[in-house]
Design a protein around this motif. Structure first.
Motif, PDB file in Angstrom:
ATOM      1  N   SER A  12     -29.675  47.236  42.223  1.00 20.45           N
ATOM      2  CA  SER A  12     -29.233  48.593  41.884  1.00 20.45           C
ATOM      3  C   SER A  12     -30.308  49.643  42.148  1.00 20.45           C
ATOM      4  CB  SER A  12     -28.808  48.660  40.413  1.00 20.45           C
ATOM      5  OG  SER A  12     -29.884  48.261  39.569  1.00 20.45           O
ATOM      6  N   GLU A  15     -29.518  50.252  45.657  1.00 21.19           N
ATOM      7  CA  GLU A  15     -28.172  50.817  45.811  1.00 21.19           C
ATOM      8  C   GLU A  15     -28.159  52.283  45.400  1.00 21.19           C
ATOM      9  OE1 GLU A  15     -24.104  50.860  43.397  1.00 21.19           O
ATOM     10  OE2 GLU A  15     -24.759  48.824  43.860  1.00 21.19           O
ATOM     11  N   ARG A  18     -25.361  54.680  46.663  1.00 18.67           N
ATOM     12  CA  ARG A  18     -25.039  54.677  48.098  1.00 18.67           C
ATOM     13  C   ARG A  18     -23.538  54.649  48.363  1.00 18.67           C
ATOM     14  NH1 ARG A  18     -23.751  49.732  50.994  1.00 18.67           N
ATOM     15  NH2 ARG A  18     -24.098  47.839  49.767  1.00 18.67           N
ATOM     16  N   PHE A  19     -22.757  54.041  47.468  1.00 18.71           N
ATOM     17  CA  PHE A  19     -21.317  53.952  47.701  1.00 18.71           C
ATOM     18  C   PHE A  19     -20.617  55.298  47.511  1.00 18.71           C
ATOM     19  CE2 PHE A  19     -22.342  49.477  46.593  1.00 18.71           C
ATOM     20  CZ  PHE A  19     -21.874  48.878  47.735  1.00 18.71           C
ATOM     21  N   GLU A  20     -21.262  56.214  46.786  1.00 18.11           N
ATOM     22  CA  GLU A  20     -20.690  57.538  46.570  1.00 18.11           C
ATOM     23  C   GLU A  20     -21.235  58.570  47.556  1.00 18.11           C
ATOM     24  OE1 GLU A  20     -20.339  54.841  43.567  1.00 18.11           O
ATOM     25  OE2 GLU A  20     -22.297  55.803  43.857  1.00 18.11           O
ATOM     26  N   GLY A  24     -24.193  57.072  52.968  1.00 17.08           N
ATOM     27  CA  GLY A  24     -24.367  55.669  52.619  1.00 17.08           C
ATOM     28  C   GLY A  24     -25.773  55.295  52.198  1.00 17.08           C
ATOM     29  N   GLY A  26     -27.549  56.939  49.258  1.00 17.08           N
ATOM     30  CA  GLY A  26     -27.773  57.090  47.836  1.00 17.08           C
ATOM     31  C   GLY A  26     -28.869  58.092  47.551  1.00 17.08           C
ATOM     32  N   LYS A  51     -28.382  48.370  51.976  1.00 14.88           N
ATOM     33  CA  LYS A  51     -27.556  47.226  51.582  1.00 14.88           C
ATOM     34  C   LYS A  51     -27.841  46.792  50.143  1.00 14.88           C
ATOM     35  CE  LYS A  51     -25.263  46.403  55.460  1.00 14.88           C
ATOM     36  NZ  LYS A  51     -23.786  46.362  55.531  1.00 14.88           N
ATOM     37  N   ILE A  53     -27.103  46.276  46.260  1.00 12.23           N
ATOM     38  CA  ILE A  53     -25.927  46.075  45.411  1.00 12.23           C
ATOM     39  C   ILE A  53     -26.384  45.828  43.977  1.00 12.23           C
ATOM     40  CG2 ILE A  53     -23.953  44.592  44.884  1.00 12.23           C
ATOM     41  CD1 ILE A  53     -23.501  44.164  47.798  1.00 12.23           C
ATOM     42  N   ASP A  68     -25.007  40.771  55.878  1.00 12.53           N
ATOM     43  CA  ASP A  68     -25.673  42.039  55.562  1.00 12.53           C
ATOM     44  C   ASP A  68     -27.045  42.190  56.201  1.00 12.53           C
ATOM     45  OD1 ASP A  68     -23.508  42.824  54.169  1.00 12.53           O
ATOM     46  OD2 ASP A  68     -24.423  42.759  52.182  1.00 12.53           O
TER      47      ASP A  68
END
Length: 204
Positions: A12, A15, A18-20, A24, A26, A51, A53, A68
């Protein structure tokens, strides 16, 4: 001329939204490294791939390494992992744990796969901290994992980003701004310290 691909993988901390993010990346140390590259260097900015998560341990990286990392065939690979391998021992002691021995074995296998399948320049980042106290239970347990990352960096001739040391030095100097929001996840100051430590290592 085709630009290089720089891939950052981890949990995290990597991350970090990054998904929002439409890019990509974050709002994290990865973005700060990208932006500083653009400021400091005259060469084309690499394509940055995040990458990370949330919640990942080294076992989770192993499960997605082919897709990945290897399939992406990056020119530079930066790995930041280890905090959850320790944190799960504290907050979920009943689950199947990643001992230092298991951590080293899996990490070594991932490096072997990467060396065999790519020409990536590999950067290993020390796990940061678990609580902003040097003698917290998490940081005491984390030492073994930090030392494994250091050992693997030497064995595989990877660049080693001394993020754990940088965080402890900051805490020992009793700086006023917090590095984390909850003992693990970064504030903007924590992200800046990670990015600066990475840049000072990789760019020098």
């Amino acid at each position: 001329m085709q630009t290089e691909k720089w891939l950052f993988i981890g949990d995290s901390i990597t991350e970090a939204g990054r998904f929002e993010d439409v890019e990509g990346l974050g709002d994290n140390y990865v973005r700060m490294i990208r932006d500083q590259f653009a400021i400091r260097k005259t060469s084309p900015v690499p394509t940055f791939v995040n990458k990370g998560i949330s919640g990942n341990r080294i076992t989770d990286l192993a499960n997605r390494w082919q897709e990945d990392v290897l399939d992406e065939n990056p020119d530079l690979l930066s790995i930041s992992i280890g905090v959850n391998d320790v944190w799960r021992q504290l907050d979920q002691p009943g689950m199947d744990q990643v001992t230092p021995l298991r951590f080293e074995s899996i990490y070594r296998d991932l490096l072997n796969q990467t060396v065999a399948s790519t020409n990536a320049r590999i950067v290993l980042m020390e796990p940061t901290v678990i609580e902003e106290k040097r003698d917290s239970e998490g940081n005491i347990k984390l030492v073994d994992y930090v030392e494994i990352v250091q050992k693997l960096a030497t064995e595989y001739d990877c660049q080693l980003v001394r993020t754990h040391r940088a965080f402890l030095t900051y805490l020992e100097n009793k700086r006023s701004l917090p590095l984390t929001t909850d003992g693990v996840h970064m504030t903007s100051t924590g992200n800046a310290l990670m990015a600066n430590t990475w840049l000072d290592t990789v760019f020098d």
